[in-house]
Scaffold this motif. Structure first.
Motif, PDB file in Angstrom:
ATOM      1  N   UNK A   1      12.596  -1.181  -4.099  1.00 46.11           N
ATOM      2  CA  UNK A   1      13.160  -2.487  -4.455  1.00 46.11           C
ATOM      3  C   UNK A   1      12.130  -3.593  -4.358  1.00 46.11           C
ATOM      4  N   UNK A   2      10.898  -3.301  -4.737  1.00 44.66           N
ATOM      5  CA  UNK A   2       9.844  -4.322  -4.733  1.00 44.66           C
ATOM      6  C   UNK A   2       9.252  -4.426  -6.136  1.00 44.66           C
ATOM      7  N   UNK A   3       8.408  -5.433  -6.329  1.00 44.69           N
ATOM      8  CA  UNK A   3       7.819  -5.657  -7.651  1.00 44.69           C
ATOM      9  C   UNK A   3       6.301  -5.609  -7.609  1.00 44.69           C
ATOM     10  N   UNK A   4       5.708  -6.204  -8.651  1.00 43.36           N
ATOM     11  CA  UNK A   4       4.251  -6.102  -8.816  1.00 43.36           C
ATOM     12  C   UNK A   4       3.486  -6.799  -7.689  1.00 43.36           C
ATOM     13  N   UNK A   5       4.074  -7.877  -7.131  1.00 44.27           N
ATOM     14  CA  UNK A   5       3.373  -8.610  -6.064  1.00 44.27           C
ATOM     15  C   UNK A   5       3.154  -7.704  -4.860  1.00 44.27           C
ATOM     16  N   UNK A   6       4.215  -7.055  -4.410  1.00 39.17           N
ATOM     17  CA  UNK A   6       4.108  -6.172  -3.234  1.00 39.17           C
ATOM     18  C   UNK A   6       3.259  -4.944  -3.580  1.00 39.17           C
ATOM     19  N   UNK A   7       3.388  -4.466  -4.819  1.00 39.39           N
ATOM     20  CA  UNK A   7       2.582  -3.317  -5.268  1.00 39.39           C
ATOM     21  C   UNK A   7       1.103  -3.633  -5.118  1.00 39.39           C
ATOM     22  N   UNK A   8       0.700  -4.779  -5.667  1.00 40.18           N
ATOM     23  CA  UNK A   8      -0.735  -5.114  -5.662  1.00 40.18           C
ATOM     24  C   UNK A   8      -1.215  -5.397  -4.236  1.00 40.18           C
ATOM     25  N   UNK A   9      -0.388  -6.050  -3.425  1.00 41.12           N
ATOM     26  CA  UNK A   9      -0.810  -6.377  -2.052  1.00 41.12           C
ATOM     27  C   UNK A   9      -0.987  -5.108  -1.209  1.00 41.12           C
ATOM     28  N   UNK A  10      -0.067  -4.173  -1.376  1.00 47.18           N
ATOM     29  CA  UNK A  10      -0.168  -2.921  -0.605  1.00 47.18           C
ATOM     30  C   UNK A  10      -1.416  -2.133  -1.029  1.00 47.18           C
ATOM     31  N   UNK A  11      -1.681  -2.080  -2.337  1.00 49.83           N
ATOM     32  CA  UNK A  11      -2.863  -1.321  -2.778  1.00 49.83           C
ATOM     33  C   UNK A  11      -4.153  -1.986  -2.300  1.00 49.83           C
ATOM     34  N   UNK A  12      -4.161  -3.309  -2.309  1.00 49.67           N
ATOM     35  CA  UNK A  12      -5.343  -4.028  -1.793  1.00 49.67           C
ATOM     36  C   UNK A  12      -5.553  -3.653  -0.321  1.00 49.67           C
ATOM     37  N   UNK A  13      -4.458  -3.651   0.415  1.00 49.24           N
ATOM     38  CA  UNK A  13      -4.548  -3.344   1.839  1.00 49.24           C
ATOM     39  C   UNK A  13      -5.027  -1.904   2.060  1.00 49.24           C
ATOM     40  N   UNK A  14      -4.537  -0.974   1.252  1.00 53.36           N
ATOM     41  CA  UNK A  14      -4.928   0.432   1.467  1.00 53.36           C
ATOM     42  C   UNK A  14      -6.411   0.646   1.178  1.00 53.36           C
ATOM     43  N   UNK A  15      -6.948  -0.146   0.240  1.00 50.85           N
ATOM     44  CA  UNK A  15      -8.378   0.011  -0.105  1.00 50.85           C
ATOM     45  C   UNK A  15      -9.289  -0.419   1.045  1.00 50.85           C
TER      46      UNK A  15
END
Ligand code: AHR
Length: 524
Positions: free
Chosen positions: A286-300
């Motif tokens: 239940x999330x969108x592109x904002x949370x998607x991009x933030x999580x991927x940034x964090x994982x990197x």
């Protein structure tokens, strides 16, 4: 007024230029330039006594209606066999530093408490023999974490004697009476867990003095593990970014540099979750592109952390004898609504599949030092491979990534170079693409490419040197939305599909869907 020629040119362009032109990215891969072996242990799993990770996830008991072999779910075993799990870390986690192995062997089991995880009772029906049976059924090796926090070196030493010795000691006879005359193999030994926090809040110096004692006395007696296949001893390592953690690594590695004949370590653990900030507040669905991009940034950020701690390790261990073992990693989100918050229940989406691929690629690029990793956790907890509910079972997007990556287990790393630019969303800018390549034992080349961009497809043109490529085939994992999930009712929303790849004149071409993980093998 525009001239008729300009108007004609504009119409022509509108007809011939597609609305969304896939960006073209050139990759270059030289299969003759190989690097380190990608240790199969980087695909390790973690199973803690936490929530429904063990009970219901693995163990249903021999009398259950759910099909099982000696109490262990057959459906779960079948699924895990297919991803060739190299090792399972057990019994924790924080649980390990309060675990007393004697309470879970033999016909009489003690009921104890699990204060870390929901304060529930622990039936101890799943103990040493059940764990060893489970890993034997799935074809994995044991990574045992011993209790340094609230146990003693004697307790841990006796556990190892119970599990691994062959000589007819009282403990070995007890093991035989409990059903297993032959010694068990213990491939990896964790000397404590997060000893800087839930494992006893120790200072680095205090931990080092404990580590030396456990390393000395907690012996593996299995005759088959003396010269070859020796048990690897893993010390507690850092748990994040910042001076507290670099100090920890410095202290342990400095001690290692000065180690004497009487003790040794073979690995340093590292824990790093993708969480953005504590307590975990991002939702798992239940999330969108904002949370998607933030999580991927964090994982990197895993990349920088590994580089930083590897550099410290290089100072004290330039020959890279001590492996860096990232034995807890993965996305950690807010508890699933309605679940016990202490059970760390979360859904698993396409975003997690991409997150997993990015981390596995980082580990592979550091294969010379990172020789083990354990995703947290295997079933029903955090970024799980499998979710169960009574007799039902569903395989998550992360499961499918582990399945697609099987050919990379023990393959030899091959560098890939490319410049794909950036995917940006709001304040987040992250690389559009990620990729690794490797050669397996049969000389076959494997390529993994992740398209992080959730909106734009990418056309790949990979120049292949060092092999005579004839054809290619592969699979891709994507789904309609960044938060698409597999459920018991719709289990195939995020599953790999075949992808068409062409090889011509030493060039491999394929088109990647937005937000996708793709693995391709090249035939010679
Ligand atoms: O994986 C859940 C917990 O996270 C583990 O028990 C602990 O080691 C870490 O803090």
């Amino acid at each position: 007024m525009r001239s008729p020629l300009v108007v004609f040119t504009m119409i022509l362009m509108a007809i011939t230029v597609p609305m969304v032109a896939a960006q073209k990215v050139e990759l270059s891969i030289d299969a003759s330039k190989t690097g380190a072996k990608i240790d199969r242990n980087i695909f390790g799993q973690f199973a803690e006594h936490l929530g429904h990770g063990i009970y219901e996830g693995i163990w249903v008991g021999p009398d259950s209606k759910i099909p099982n072999t000696r109490g262990i779910r057959n459906d779960v075993v079948g699924a895990l066999k297919a991803i060739k799990v190299p090792n399972v870390r057990w019994p924790g986690g924080c649980f390990a530093d309060e675990y007393h192995w004697r309470k879970s062997i033999g016909p009489q089991r003690s009921v104890t408490l699990n204060p870390n995880w929901g304060g529930v009772t622990e039936a101890n029906t799943f103990g040493t023999h059940e764990f060893m049976d489970f890993i034997d059924q799935i074809g994995a090796e044991a990574y045992i974490s011993v209790n340094v926090g609230s146990g003693t070196p004697q307790e841990a030493a006796e556990w190892l004697e119970y599990m691994t010795a062959a000589a007819p000691t009282t403990l070995v006879k007890e093991r035989a009476t409990n059903g297993h005359p032959a010694p068990y193999k213990v491939a990896l030994l964790g000397i404590g867990n997060e000893s800087w926090d839930c494992g006893g809040n120790m200072t680095p110096d205090y931990y080092v003095s404990q580590m030396k004692i456990y390393s000395r006395f907690v012996r593996n007696f299995n005759p088959a593990q003396q010269d070859k296949e020796q048990m690897l001893k893993i010390a507690v390592g850092p748990g994040g970014d910042g001076p507290r953690w670099t100090d920890w690594t410095e202290t342990v590695m400095k001690a290692y540099q000065q180690h004497t004949w009487s003790w040794d370590i073979n690995g340093l653990s590292m824990h790093n979750y993708t969480v953005v900030h504590w307590p975990p507040s991002y939702t798992s669905v239940g999330f969108g592109e904002t949370e998607y991009s933030q999580i991927l940034k964090s994982t990197l950020e895993m990349e920088g952390l590994i580089s930083k701690h590897s550099a410290i390790m290089d100072k004290y261990d330039p020959d890279k004898k001590v492996a860096l073992i990232v034995d807890e990693w993965g996305g950690w989100y807010a508890p699933f609504p309605g679940s016990n918050p202490g059970f760390l229940v979360q859904q698993n989406s396409l975003r997690d599949a991409i997150l997993a691929a990015l981390n596995l690629n980082i580990f592979a690029r550091h294969a010379d030092r990172v020789r083990g990793a354990n995703i947290a956790q295997m079933i029903n907890v955090l970024q799980a491979m499998i979710i169960t509910d009574k007799e039902k079972m569903v395989l998550t997007p992360t499961y499918y990534v582990f399945k697609m990556y099987v050919p990379f287990q023990d393959a030899t790393f091959v560098p890939v170079t490319f410049d794909a630019g950036w995917y940006t969303h709001g304040a987040v800018a992250i690389p559009r693409l990620d990729a690794i390549a490797a050669k397996d034992a049969n000389g076959r080349l494997w390529l993994e490419i992740t398209n992080l961009d959730p909106n734009e497809p990418v056309e790949i043109e990979a120049a292949l040197a060092g092999i005579t490529a004839k054809s290619a085939s592969g699979e891709t994992l994507t789904a309609p939305k960044v938060d698409s999930v597999n459920t018991f009712d719709a289990a195939s929303t995020v599953t790999p599909k075949p992808i068409s790849a062409k090889v011509q004149g030493g060039k491999l071409t394929l088109k990647l869907e937005p937000k996708s993980v793709t693995v391709v093998s090249v035939e010679q």
